[in-house]
Design an enzyme around this catalytic site. Structure first.
Site, PDB file in Angstrom:
ATOM      1  N   GLU A   1       6.402  79.909 -84.460  1.00  5.50           N
ATOM      2  CA  GLU A   1       6.337  79.824 -85.897  1.00  5.50           C
ATOM      3  C   GLU A   1       4.892  79.865 -86.404  1.00  5.50           C
ATOM      4  OE1 GLU A   1       8.508  76.407 -87.058  1.00  5.50           O
ATOM      5  OE2 GLU A   1       8.677  77.102 -89.116  1.00  5.50           O
TER       6      GLU A   1
ATOM      7  N   PHE B   1      19.509  80.210 -82.800  1.00  6.55           N
ATOM      8  CA  PHE B   1      20.132  80.853 -81.644  1.00  6.55           C
ATOM      9  C   PHE B   1      20.835  82.123 -82.116  1.00  6.55           C
ATOM     10  CE2 PHE B   1      20.779  77.015 -78.602  1.00  6.55           C
ATOM     11  CZ  PHE B   1      19.418  76.848 -78.567  1.00  6.55           C
TER      12      PHE B   1
ATOM     13  N   LYS C   1      12.157  67.949 -90.157  1.00  4.57           N
ATOM     14  CA  LYS C   1      12.956  67.609 -88.965  1.00  4.57           C
ATOM     15  C   LYS C   1      12.324  66.447 -88.216  1.00  4.57           C
ATOM     16  CE  LYS C   1      14.941  72.218 -88.291  1.00  4.57           C
ATOM     17  NZ  LYS C   1      14.128  73.051 -89.200  1.00  4.57           N
TER      18      LYS C   1
ATOM     19  N   HIS D   1      10.334  75.635 -90.066  1.00  7.23           N
ATOM     20  CA  HIS D   1      11.498  75.327 -89.229  1.00  7.23           C
ATOM     21  C   HIS D   1      11.148  74.123 -88.351  1.00  7.23           C
ATOM     22  CE1 HIS D   1      15.209  75.977 -87.106  1.00  7.23           C
ATOM     23  NE2 HIS D   1      14.577  76.066 -85.969  1.00  7.23           N
TER      24      HIS D   1
ATOM     25  N   CYS E   1      21.477  78.244 -86.618  1.00 10.43           N
ATOM     26  CA  CYS E   1      20.569  77.331 -87.292  1.00 10.43           C
ATOM     27  C   CYS E   1      19.926  77.937 -88.526  1.00 10.43           C
ATOM     28  CB  CYS E   1      19.525  76.821 -86.311  1.00 10.43           C
ATOM     29  SG  CYS E   1      20.321  75.920 -84.972  1.00 10.43           S
TER      30      CYS E   1
ATOM     31  N   HIS F   1      17.341  67.711 -86.514  1.00  8.95           N
ATOM     32  CA  HIS F   1      17.736  69.105 -86.692  1.00  8.95           C
ATOM     33  C   HIS F   1      19.259  69.169 -86.783  1.00  8.95           C
ATOM     34  CE1 HIS F   1      18.202  73.287 -86.537  1.00  8.95           C
ATOM     35  NE2 HIS F   1      17.635  73.581 -85.385  1.00  8.95           N
TER      36      HIS F   1
END
Lengths: 430, 421, 86
Positions: free
Chosen positions: A325, A410, A346, A314, A174, A351
């Site tokens: 975050e 990830f 997002k 993010h 990502c 996403h």
């Protein structure tokens, strides 16, 4: 250091394929409207799945100018990339005839490549899973292009720009969309190319991808209200909503762009990535590695945290990400973390895994261009643990020169990029 | 001046051997590891040979915790990473916090794992898909797992350019070292000898259908008839010379002296392929002339068309029979991104030992190629090797290594570059 | 009736996620230790959850699953669900 070579990379063209918006202009309009493009999945019957929503692109490849042959050959992710690249190239006003192909490169990002086509082909050669193998020759002749998704970058290189310099696909989960543009900027700064077509694409809305996120319960199960399912930084958030799309830029060496009178959106002023070396899917709550990536990106950009006008988060909307975050912002930006507006797009476009980092860079470049910042939609009950200014519901107009955008993925990847407006950093090396 | 990139450790997991010592010994013997596929029943496919890492037993090397969540190629990559760091004498815990980055190349990710989960999904339903599927297939899996296993928190990268990726990962790592990163673990361990991966390879039409292992993969031969896939690769510990010296690194296998990547024009464009330009640019980057190259490790695609392109590039650059050319991958098959990374490891060992390892099974080299193809181990002083790699769709990469016998041309003026203090 | 035992549960976990960490001798019964102390993370537990649901034909609520932090508690939860469906 980023400034070592005195060559600087700037964005001169933007192309977008996004949920609810094909094209850079509709994309920006969507973002500042605060509308959401998340909905119940239409591309396959998702009834048996835990999360049945996605932010899908209403993308008609014929209407977008792809030939029947291209449509047959290319995975949806490659189609997005080619269409976005065409818009970006046109937007840049670059005259391909005046360029040497050897000085042009391509970097595309994608986390899962041509998964959708691979799954379709799997179903074909296995009679929908009933038996392996019905006949290997039932697969499409270009199956290998799906097998090794470097083909996506190859399609873009061949389509309009005719790149014969360095061409590659970056796949860091990502953070692919940030890392791809960061790599392209590196290649320009180090003199390996003058022009890079760079960005990222993803078309992951297929049964196998939806199922694997179901299995780790990372996606939202709020199927009864899809338009409100992506709720980053909200107390009631329950996971991310899968998206798809592409953003592709023309990056140029700054002098190259200025010489031809190009209009510059922004400069890639700083970029860094770090690994948390902790867990393939989990995050430590303290956000140390993301904070370190931010610190290094700011240092490369020679930008003080207090000069950051906007942070594109993010903000995936999972329980742990948004806490992680928030901690990273506080750790890296200090007191300014509480003053600077921060938002997650997002909330509106979902996403899109490897693509989202580039879509977010596009949002940042457009924020600089328009002196406005997109909101975090669906943020009605701020999580007390996410106690920063996450710009709920409504866009804001304000002067935007320096922007920070971050990604987390990830594999433990954490990336950060600083973009600066064309007037922010002056004409000579800082 | 640009910092030197030195190789201070390597981890090899190859069909020819586990560990670089075994691999080198097997390679010098000319012991081909290509044989019938054993990992699955290949009886229903037109091609039935592979270069498998037959002696690799994951349980012997890895904790049971990692086994359920990893594809076979990731297990090999993890072990290669263990060996590379040990070989370099590195204890990552004693290095600066963000001092070690990881860059790997992938081609198809954990494809065998992915195939199994597709089967679970399509046969039994979504509830049967593993929680590990969310990362075990994806292309970044080796980079992520390696960074976690060793606590490496520096910059991470993963590239997908088919086979060229094996060199591109090293080029990317070198770029990070130049930006001040002290150490990067980089390379590729790859391969998908599994049923669904086999279908993808067969679809290229370039896979050898020859059943005899001694005749199946014969690049540059008059009877070249395609390639044999394999699995494995190598990971290298790369450091700036400064960082290696500071920590008292025990050895240098050599330097990554030059690197370049190019891309081919579309088929039918009438424009020439760009492998030659990649080779030239890598030599320029190394500040070396073609005459200073002692050996070329060829891409050796194994199809007549692709072999001809490479032979012509070598002829143009070095003249007819102008440089010894070898393809030890004739013993392993093509290991996807792992192949070129393994070639770099093999080339560094060749430089150290002063022996060019052989290309095997070449009965009748095609005379038009005018190559000095090394078909038996050749003992000769070696200082510089050029490694070539191509990826499906038009990717070309070239990398130049110089050996410990050539302490470097550190006094040579480099491309102008200033560093702020 | 099909019942889950802690031994069977530990077998399933090992199959899903490998051997756990060695347990301290003074640590009491392993089935009363937290999964984290046994060396199993959230991912290991999610893989185990999927297996339990398939093998025993039960649907385990996510919040209930999250509250079962030891093998003994998880065994009890699964057996309660099994009793409810039979």
């Amino acid at each position: 250091m980023r400034t070592a070579t005195h060559r600087r990379a700037v964005i001169t063209g933007i192309g977008i394929v996004a949920p609810g918006a094909i094209g850079a202009k509709p994309f920006w309009d969507l973002l500042v409207s605060g509308r959401t493009a998340t909905r119940t999945i239409t591309s396959f019957d998702a009834a048996p799945y835990r999360s049945r929503m996605a932010a899908e692109c209403d993308f008609d490849p014929v209407a977008e100018g792809l030939t029947p042959r291209q449509i047959r050959r290319m995975d949806r992710a490659a189609q997005f990339a080619v269409v976005a690249a065409r818009e970006g190239i046109e937007d840049s006003g670059i005259d391909r005839g005046a360029l040497d192909g050897a000085r042009i490169g391509v970097v595309l990002g994608s986390a899962v490549g041509c998964t959708t086509s691979l799954e379709n082909e799997y179903a074909v050669v296995s009679d929908s899973g009933a038996r392996w193998l019905v006949d290997h020759s039932y697969a499409v002749p270009h199956l290998f292009d799906y097998f090794v998704p470097g083909s996506i970058a190859a399609e873009v290189a061949h389509d309009r720009i005719g790149a014969e310099g360095p061409v590659s696909l970056v796949s860091t989960g990502c953070t692919s969309g940030l890392d791809a543009v960061g790599r392209a900027a590196d290649l320009i700064e180090e003199g390996e190319a003058d022009v890079m077509v760079a960005g990222a694409t993803e078309a992951p809305i297929s049964p196998i991808t939806v199922a694997c996120f179901d299995a780790i319960k990372a996606t939202s199960p709020d199927n009864d209200r899809p338009s409100e399912a992506s709720r980053p930084f909200d107390r009631t958030r329950r996971g991310f909503v899968l998206g798809e799309g592409a953003a592709v830029f023309v990056l140029e060496e700054r002098e190259h762009a200025l010489r031809r009178g190009a209009e510059v959106y922004a400069e890639i002023a700083g970029f860094a990535s770090r690994s948390n070396a902790f867990h393939m899917t989990g995050l430590r709550p303290d956000g140390v590695e993301m904070a370190e990536a931010i610190r290094v990106a700011l240092a490369e950009a020679r930008t003080d945290p207090s000069a950051i006008d906007y942070v594109n988060a993010h903000g995936s909307g999972t329980r742990q990400n948004d806490r992680h975050e928030t901690a990273a912002f506080k750790r890296s930006l200090g007191a300014h973390a509480h003053r600077t507006p921060i938002s997650s797009i997002k909330s509106m476009i979902g996403h899109s895994l490897g693509a989202i980092g580039s879509l977010e860079i596009a949002a940042c470049a457009l924020a600089i261009r328009h002196d406005a910042i997109p909101p975090t939609a669906n943020l009605r009950e701020p999580d007390p643990e996410c106690d920063l200014d996450y710009v709920p519901l409504e866009a804001r107009s304000l002067p935007v020169e320096n922007v920070l955008t971050v990604g987390s993925g990830f594999g433990g990847f954490q990336s950060a990029m600083v973009l600066s407006g064309p007037g922010a950093r002056g004409g000579s090396a800082a | 001046m640009r910092a030197d990139t030195v190789v201070t450790g390597m981890g090899v997991v190859a069909p020819t051997g586990l560990g670089h010592a075994e691999h080198w010994a097997g390679t010098l013997r000319g012991a081909s590891a290509i044989g019938p596929v054993t990992r699955f029943d290949a009886g229903r496919y037109p091609s039935r040979l592979a270069g498998e890492v037959a002696s690799f037993v994951p349980e012997d090397h890895l904790p049971s915790r990692l086994l359920p969540q990893t594809d076979h190629m990731t297990r090999m990559a993890l072990v290669a990473s263990d060996w590379a760091l040990a070989d370099a004498g590195v204890d990552p815990g004693r290095l600066p916090e963000y001092g070690v980055g990881v860059v790997t190349a992938a081609s198809a990710g954990g494809f065998e794992f992915g195939h199994r989960e597709l089967q679970n999904l399509w046969r039994h339903g979504p509830q049967h898909v593993s929680a590990y599927q969310s990362f075990a297939w994806f292309y970044a899996v080796n980079t992520g797992q390696i960074s976690i296993r060793h606590g490496l928190r520096g910059p991470a990268g993963a590239l997908v350019t088919d086979q060229a990726g094996g060199l591109d990962a090293l080029g990317q790592a070198r770029r990070q070292l130049r930006r001040g990163q002290p150490m990067v673990l980089a390379g590729a361990v790859d391969g998908s000898p599994c049923p669904w991966g086999w279908v993808a390879h067969v679809s290229t039409g370039r896979m050898s259908e020859e059943p005899d292992p001694a005749r199946a993969y014969r690049p540059f031969d008059t009877e070249a008839g395609g390639y044999v896939p394999g699995e494995g690769g190598a990971l290298l510990v790369l450091e700036s010379e400064e960082a290696a010296r500071a920590r008292g690194a025990a050895r240098r296998y050599g330097r990554l002296a030059g690197y370049a990547a190019t891309f081919d024009p579309p088929p039918g464009s009438g424009r020439p392929p760009n492998l030659l330009r990649a080779a030239r640019a890598a030599l320029d980057d190394a500040d070396l002339r073609p005459g200073e190259v002692d050996v070329v490790f060829a891409d050796a695609a194994g199809t007549p068309e692709e072999d001809a392109i490479e032979a012509e590039a070598l002829r143009t650059l070095f003249g007819p029979r102008g440089v010894p050319v070898t393809a030890p991958k004739t013993m392993t098959g093509r290991l996807s991104a792992g192949g070129p990374a393994l070639d770099v490891a093999t080339a560094l060992l060749a430089l150290r030992e002063g022996v060019i390892p052989p290309t095997v099974n070449i009965a009748r080299p095609l005379p038009e190629h005018t190559l000095d193809l090394v078909t038996a181990p050749r003992r000769t002083p070696l200082a510089t090797a050029l490694i070539l790699a191509r990826g499906h769709g038009g990717f070309n990469s070239a990398l130049v290594v110089t050996g410990p016998r050539r302490p470097g041309r550190a006094t040579t003026p480099q491309r102008q570059e200033s560093k702020p203090s | 009736m099909n019942q889950l035992t802690t031994d069977r549960l530990m077998e399933i976990i090992r199959d899903c996620a490998g051997e756990g960490d060695p347990i301290e001798a003074a640590g009491g019964r392993p089935e009363d230790l937290d999964f984290a102390a046994l060396g199993y993370d959230s991912l290991a537990l999610l893989e185990t959850l999927g297996r339990l649901e398939r093998e025993f034909g039960v649907a385990i609520q996510e919040d209930e699953f999250a509250r079962a932090t030891t093998p003994a508690q998880l065994t009890t939860l699964v057996n309660r669900l099994l009793a409810a469906v039979s």
